[in-house]
Design a protein around this motif. Structure first.
Motif, PDB file in Angstrom:
ATOM      1  N   ASN A 224       0.829  -1.204   0.000  1.00 15.36           N
ATOM      2  CA  ASN A 224       0.000   0.000   0.000  1.00 15.36           C
ATOM      3  C   ASN A 224       0.865   1.256   0.000  1.00 15.36           C
ATOM      4  N   GLU A 225       1.928   1.245   0.803  1.00 16.94           N
ATOM      5  CA  GLU A 225       2.798   2.416   0.888  1.00 16.94           C
ATOM      6  C   GLU A 225       3.476   2.706  -0.448  1.00 16.94           C
ATOM      7  N   GLU A 226       3.774   1.658  -1.201  1.00 16.36           N
ATOM      8  CA  GLU A 226       4.396   1.865  -2.504  1.00 16.36           C
ATOM      9  C   GLU A 226       3.392   2.403  -3.530  1.00 16.36           C
ATOM     10  N   LYS A 227       2.105   2.104  -3.316  1.00 17.20           N
ATOM     11  CA  LYS A 227       1.072   2.565  -4.251  1.00 17.20           C
ATOM     12  C   LYS A 227       0.655   4.012  -3.988  1.00 17.20           C
ATOM     13  N   ILE A 228       0.837   4.468  -2.739  1.00  9.83           N
ATOM     14  CA  ILE A 228       0.462   5.847  -2.414  1.00  9.83           C
ATOM     15  C   ILE A 228       1.566   6.776  -2.907  1.00  9.83           C
ATOM     16  N   THR A 229       1.201   7.651  -3.831  1.00  4.81           N
ATOM     17  CA  THR A 229       2.202   8.536  -4.430  1.00  4.81           C
ATOM     18  C   THR A 229       1.717   9.982  -4.429  1.00  4.81           C
ATOM     19  N   SER A 230       2.661  10.883  -4.631  1.00  3.80           N
ATOM     20  CA  SER A 230       2.333  12.303  -4.720  1.00  3.80           C
ATOM     21  C   SER A 230       3.206  12.958  -5.777  1.00  3.80           C
ATOM     22  N   ASN A 231       2.562  13.739  -6.646  1.00  6.52           N
ATOM     23  CA  ASN A 231       3.298  14.584  -7.586  1.00  6.52           C
ATOM     24  C   ASN A 231       3.554  15.915  -6.901  1.00  6.52           C
ATOM     25  N   ILE A 232       4.817  16.287  -6.786  1.00  7.74           N
ATOM     26  CA  ILE A 232       5.145  17.510  -6.056  1.00  7.74           C
ATOM     27  C   ILE A 232       6.009  18.439  -6.900  1.00  7.74           C
ATOM     28  N   LYS A 233       5.969  19.701  -6.538  1.00 13.95           N
ATOM     29  CA  LYS A 233       6.965  20.681  -6.949  1.00 13.95           C
ATOM     30  C   LYS A 233       7.648  21.149  -5.673  1.00 13.95           C
ATOM     31  N   TYR A 234       8.947  21.292  -5.731  1.00 15.55           N
ATOM     32  CA  TYR A 234       9.611  21.709  -4.498  1.00 15.55           C
ATOM     33  C   TYR A 234      10.838  22.574  -4.782  1.00 15.55           C
ATOM     34  N   ILE A 235      11.175  23.353  -3.768  1.00 19.09           N
ATOM     35  CA  ILE A 235      12.403  24.164  -3.772  1.00 19.09           C
ATOM     36  C   ILE A 235      13.287  23.645  -2.657  1.00 19.09           C
ATOM     37  N   PHE A 236      14.546  23.444  -2.958  1.00 20.31           N
ATOM     38  CA  PHE A 236      15.504  22.958  -1.951  1.00 20.31           C
ATOM     39  C   PHE A 236      16.685  23.914  -1.897  1.00 20.31           C
ATOM     40  N   ILE A 237      17.048  24.331  -0.681  1.00 19.59           N
ATOM     41  CA  ILE A 237      18.236  25.166  -0.480  1.00 19.59           C
ATOM     42  C   ILE A 237      19.149  24.439   0.507  1.00 19.59           C
ATOM     43  N   SER A 238      20.321  24.028   0.032  1.00 23.68           N
ATOM     44  CA  SER A 238      21.271  23.319   0.887  1.00 23.68           C
ATOM     45  C   SER A 238      21.844  24.255   1.947  1.00 23.68           C
ATOM     46  N   TYR A 239      22.053  23.721   3.140  1.00 26.12           N
ATOM     47  CA  TYR A 239      22.684  24.526   4.205  1.00 26.12           C
ATOM     48  C   TYR A 239      24.069  25.003   3.774  1.00 26.12           C
ATOM     49  N   ASP A 240      24.755  24.189   2.958  1.00 22.67           N
ATOM     50  CA  ASP A 240      26.094  24.580   2.497  1.00 22.67           C
ATOM     51  C   ASP A 240      26.059  25.830   1.629  1.00 22.67           C
ATOM     52  N   ASP A 241      24.897  26.092   1.000  1.00 15.85           N
ATOM     53  CA  ASP A 241      24.787  27.252   0.112  1.00 15.85           C
ATOM     54  C   ASP A 241      24.306  28.502   0.839  1.00 15.85           C
ATOM     55  N   ILE A 242      24.028  28.378   2.135  1.00 20.13           N
ATOM     56  CA  ILE A 242      23.607  29.539   2.924  1.00 20.13           C
ATOM     57  C   ILE A 242      24.825  30.067   3.668  1.00 20.13           C
ATOM     58  N   ASN A 243      25.177  31.297   3.416  1.00 20.63           N
ATOM     59  CA  ASN A 243      26.417  31.867   3.958  1.00 20.63           C
ATOM     60  C   ASN A 243      26.374  31.948   5.483  1.00 20.63           C
ATOM     61  N   ASP A 244      27.482  31.559   6.116  1.00 18.35           N
ATOM     62  CA  ASP A 244      27.568  31.601   7.582  1.00 18.35           C
ATOM     63  C   ASP A 244      27.413  33.014   8.142  1.00 18.35           C
ATOM     64  N   THR A 245      27.713  34.029   7.329  1.00 18.64           N
ATOM     65  CA  THR A 245      27.636  35.402   7.831  1.00 18.64           C
ATOM     66  C   THR A 245      26.196  35.848   8.095  1.00 18.64           C
ATOM     67  N   LEU A 246      25.204  35.070   7.619  1.00 18.41           N
ATOM     68  CA  LEU A 246      23.805  35.425   7.815  1.00 18.41           C
ATOM     69  C   LEU A 246      23.291  35.049   9.208  1.00 18.41           C
ATOM     70  N   ILE A 247      24.090  34.285   9.945  1.00 21.98           N
ATOM     71  CA  ILE A 247      23.633  33.829  11.263  1.00 21.98           C
ATOM     72  C   ILE A 247      24.573  34.337  12.354  1.00 21.98           C
ATOM     73  N   ASN A 248      24.077  34.325  13.573  1.00 26.60           N
ATOM     74  CA  ASN A 248      24.873  34.733  14.724  1.00 26.60           C
ATOM     75  C   ASN A 248      25.048  33.521  15.643  1.00 26.60           C
ATOM     76  N   LEU A 249      26.188  32.867  15.496  1.00 26.55           N
ATOM     77  CA  LEU A 249      26.449  31.650  16.271  1.00 26.55           C
ATOM     78  C   LEU A 249      27.176  32.033  17.556  1.00 26.55           C
ATOM     79  N   ASP A 250      26.444  32.161  18.669  1.00 29.12           N
ATOM     80  CA  ASP A 250      27.077  32.495  19.937  1.00 29.12           C
ATOM     81  C   ASP A 250      26.843  31.372  20.950  1.00 29.12           C
ATOM     82  N   GLU A 251      27.403  31.534  22.122  1.00 26.03           N
ATOM     83  CA  GLU A 251      27.324  30.489  23.137  1.00 26.03           C
ATOM     84  C   GLU A 251      25.887  30.244  23.593  1.00 26.03           C
ATOM     85  N   ASN A 252      25.073  31.294  23.622  1.00 25.88           N
ATOM     86  CA  ASN A 252      23.682  31.111  24.037  1.00 25.88           C
ATOM     87  C   ASN A 252      22.925  30.214  23.065  1.00 25.88           C
ATOM     88  N   GLU A 253      23.165  30.423  21.772  1.00 19.96           N
ATOM     89  CA  GLU A 253      22.504  29.586  20.766  1.00 19.96           C
ATOM     90  C   GLU A 253      22.956  28.124  20.904  1.00 19.96           C
TER      91      GLU A 253
END
Length: 757
Positions: A224-253
């Protein structure tokens, strides 16, 4: 003065003779029975322990109890494995010496076998699994058709059991055994007991594996699980492609993330880990060093020139042995081959001197790479040579495509005979010989004896211009003979020695360069100092405190550090930020390093796990950045194509199944359960919010969902059988690691070695 190689060999022979005497006096008994059945036994060598960690005899933990090396007879196992490898090396034409990789494998094998034997001892006795005398004699040792065992496999070739060979072995080894206590003990220890134990383990494995059943209900669910399907459109953004300068990595986080996730099994760290940055400083021999080696080699010229036995001279004085070991057995190193020299081993200047030289000429000494070399032309003459071009079609007799390949070769030959100008283009299109494709398939002016017989026969007997198809072990060759001539040849002998950096040069470089780097790194920053002085910085990655094995170099870290134990001791005994003083890893290489991370096994504090969690904290913050910046905007947009414009990302179309582990169902990638759950909970044309996945963030639109699965009832039983087979295979491969973990096994050998020195 150079030490002749035969003196070094005499020292090795003498050492092996001493070992032989020890074996002789210790009553060495050798019985070959394969895969752990045929072993030779020698007494315990207590000296080994003195060289393997000092007085600490605790090797680790087993079932919450200490593993004492003496009680468990661990060093017996190491010694036994080591001597087996030495015997195998000698039987293969070696000198009985072992490589560092061999020593690593000795430790891994000895430990694994000891733990395995102990686990199975408990498990087999707990369940009362036994092998009767009839099962041994009428089953495992039944000459007609013995039960499966590693002993039987010794007499199986190409899938066929050789009854006659087995019975000859049985007659010699068992039936005609002398009637005395020593022989009976040998039979029991080296044949009967190992066979019985192997059979007991086989029964245990079968019990576990065959206890797994594939049910009809489970098969229906999976279908049954193999028969249940979905046609999707999706957007994927890899974490590697998101610049580290956009985040604030501090000890509290980091602390917040730790508080939420520290109880997850992923952070259950069973081994100490370190990570360090390092730079390798490579320096060359000075002109004085080169002159010293040149003078030493110069002193050999006259003796080399007048030598009556050049192969013996090379064997005695060349650093490179005449034969070296390879995966295919011993092969010539090129210092004395008996074959005509074809050029390319030296510079064009030296090759020209050889080409124009006469018999007994000595060329050199000259520097070639890191060696100083002398070349003697010891034989000259004339030989018939051929020049051909060919196209190789790889094929093996008996292959399904063999006839098809022959037909292709015949078609190419037909095309060449009609228009030989097409030969080069056909080489590029069809040839499977990478060594000749770049020059149009040409092999120029080779003598007899260099090619395989069928290729050679065509090249030297057919008329010039003749073409044809020839079969060899490599496949089908379409050959055209381009020419033949009588050419001259030279046979050469080479004496060489590696130019080592002198102590004086080492000291000068250490004082002037290495220490300058060290002091600058100590006063400023390691990476800045390396950058300023022009040295590359590498990362060790996480280095585990374990012995090397096939998957990891273990405590030694990166391979280019040449298994330097001082670096390992520094790394695991230092604090984060500590510098490694310049350390030699070879005659002309120094390494400096700074400790970046240190993680202690079984320690779940924030201070210990914080750095290990940092990559995941970054991913979490990157996902939050996109959520905070774009979520409200995305919620107002009804088309994923419009969202792609907002984010400047592509939209991908995909059909996914409910049973998939991730989008695309790539089993080599991380499973994405959260992403898959979102997909099958979206209504038609509904767009998801930003989903935080394991590799990146997703935005998904469900175009259509098919959940009206109709399962073919007639296929369910077959599917259940397939699932059962797959599950049993997984259990067979995975049950022992589970047993290993259930006995709480801990290996402290590497830790003891590092911490006790």
């Amino acid at each position: 003065m150079l030490i002749p190689l035969y003196i070094r060999k005499l020292l090795i022979i003498r050492k092996m003779a001493i070992i032989g005497k020890i074996r002789e006096k210790s009553g060495l008994l050798v019985t070959m029975v394969g895969l752990g059945l045929f072993l030779f036994i020698i007494p315990v060598n207590d000296l080994l322990q003195q060289f393997s960690g000092g007085a600490n005899s605790t090797l680790g933990m087993f079932n919450n109890s200490e593993i004492d090396a003496n009680d468990w007879k661990y060093y017996n196992r190491e010694n036994l494995t080591r001597n087996n490898l030495r015997i195998n090396n000698l039987n293969s034409g070696g000198n009985g010496s072992l490589t560092s990789a061999d020593e690593d494998q000795i430790k891994v094998t000895s430990w694994n076998q000891m733990i395995s034997d102990t686990i199975y001892h408990y498990e087999l006795n707990k369940l009362g699994i036994k092998v009767s005398a009839d099962e041994l004699n009428q089953g495992l040792l039944n000459g007609e058709n013995p039960l499966p065992s590693s002993l039987k496999e010794l007499f199986v070739k190409n899938g066929l059991y050789n009854k006659d060979s087995f019975n000859i072995w049985k007659t010699n080894r068992i039936i005609n055994l002398p009637d005395n206590p020593e022989s009976k003990k040998d039979l029991k220890n080296n044949i009967e007991d190992p066979l019985k134990n192997e059979r007991r383990i086989s029964k245990y494995s079968s019990m576990i594996k065959n206890g797994i059943l594939g049910t009809i209900q489970e098969s229906k669910r999976a279908a049954n699980e193999e028969k249940i399907t979905s046609n999707i459109k999706y957007i994927f953004i890899s974490y590697d492609d998101i610049n580290d300068t956009l985040i604030n990595l501090d000890e509290n986080e980091k602390k917040n993330f730790y508080d939420q996730h520290s109880n997850e099994k992923i952070w259950d760290q069973k081994q100490d880990l370190v990570s360090y940055d390092y730079s390798i400083l490579t320096f060359k021999p000075s002109s004085s060093d080169i002159n010293n080696y040149t003078s030493r080699m110069e002193s050999l010229k006259e003796d080399f020139k007048s030598s009556k036995n050049d192969s013996l001279f090379v064997a005695n004085y060349a650093e490179t042995p005449m034969t070296v070991q390879s995966p295919y057995g011993p092969r010539s190193s090129g210092n004395f081959t008996g074959q005509p020299y074809k050029g390319g081993k030296f510079s064009s200047f030296i090759d020209e001197k050889i080409k124009n030289g006469k018999k007994k000429d000595i060329i050199g000494p000259f520097v070639n790479g890191d060696k100083i070399q002398l070349v003697k032309i010891y034989e000259t003459g004339d030989e018939e040579q051929a020049k051909v071009r060919h196209i190789l079609i790889n094929s093996k007799e008996g292959d399904l495509d063999d006839a098809k390949n022959k037909k292709l070769a015949d078609s190419i030959l037909y095309a060449i005979r009609r228009d030989s100008s097409k030969f080069r283009s056909l080489v590029s299109k069809y040839s499977d010989d990478p060594g000749s494709i770049s020059n149009g398939g040409v092999y120029a002016w080779f003598p007899k004896g260099q090619m395989v017989p069928e290729f050679e026969e065509f090249s030297f007997t057919k008329k010039i211009g003749k073409s044809g198809v020839v079969r060899t072990n490599y496949g089908f060759h379409i050959i055209q003979v381009l020419g033949r001539k009588v050419g001259s040849f030279k046979k050469i002998a080479i004496v060489d020695e590696t130019i080592q950096v002198s102590k004086t040069t080492q000291n000068e470089y250490y004082d002037s360069v290495a220490l300058a780097f060290y002091y600058k790194a100590d006063s400023t920053n390691f990476n800045n100092a390396a950058d300023e002085l022009g040295f590359e910085v590498k990362s060790s990655g996480y280095v585990p405190l374990i012995y090397p094995n096939r998957r990891s170099s273990g405590l030694y870290g990166p391979a280019d550090l040449n298994r330097n134990m001082n670096i390992s001791r520094w790394a695991f005994n230092s604090n984060v930020g500590d510098l490694l003083e310049p350390e030699y890893i070879s005659n002309n290489q120094l390494v400096l390093a700074v400790l970046k991370e240190k993680i202690i096994a079984d320690e779940i504090s924030f201070n210990n796990l914080g750095s290990l969690m940092e990559p995941m904290v970054k991913n979490y913050l990157k996902a939050n950045y996109y959520k905070n910046k774009f979520s409200s905007k995305i919620a107002q947009i009804k088309s994923i194509d419009s969202i792609s414009i907002l984010l400047n990302m592509d939209v991908v179309n995909k059909l996914v199944k409910y049973s998939d582990a991730n989008i695309g169902n790539n089993t080599q990638e991380l499973a994405e359960p959260k992403v898959m759950a979102y997909i099958f909970n979206l209504s038609a044309n509904e767009i998801s919010p930003i989903i935080e996945g394991k590799k990146g963030i997703y935005i998904i639109q469900n175009i259509s969902l098919n959940n009206n699965a109709i399962v073919d009832e007639s296929s369910i039983i077959q599917k259940a059988e397939i699932q059962q087979k797959e599950m049993r295979s997984q259990i067979e491969q995975g049950y022992y690691p589970a047993l290993y973990n259930s006995y709480n096994v801990r290996d402290d050998r590497a830790k003891n070695m590092i911490m006790s020195n």
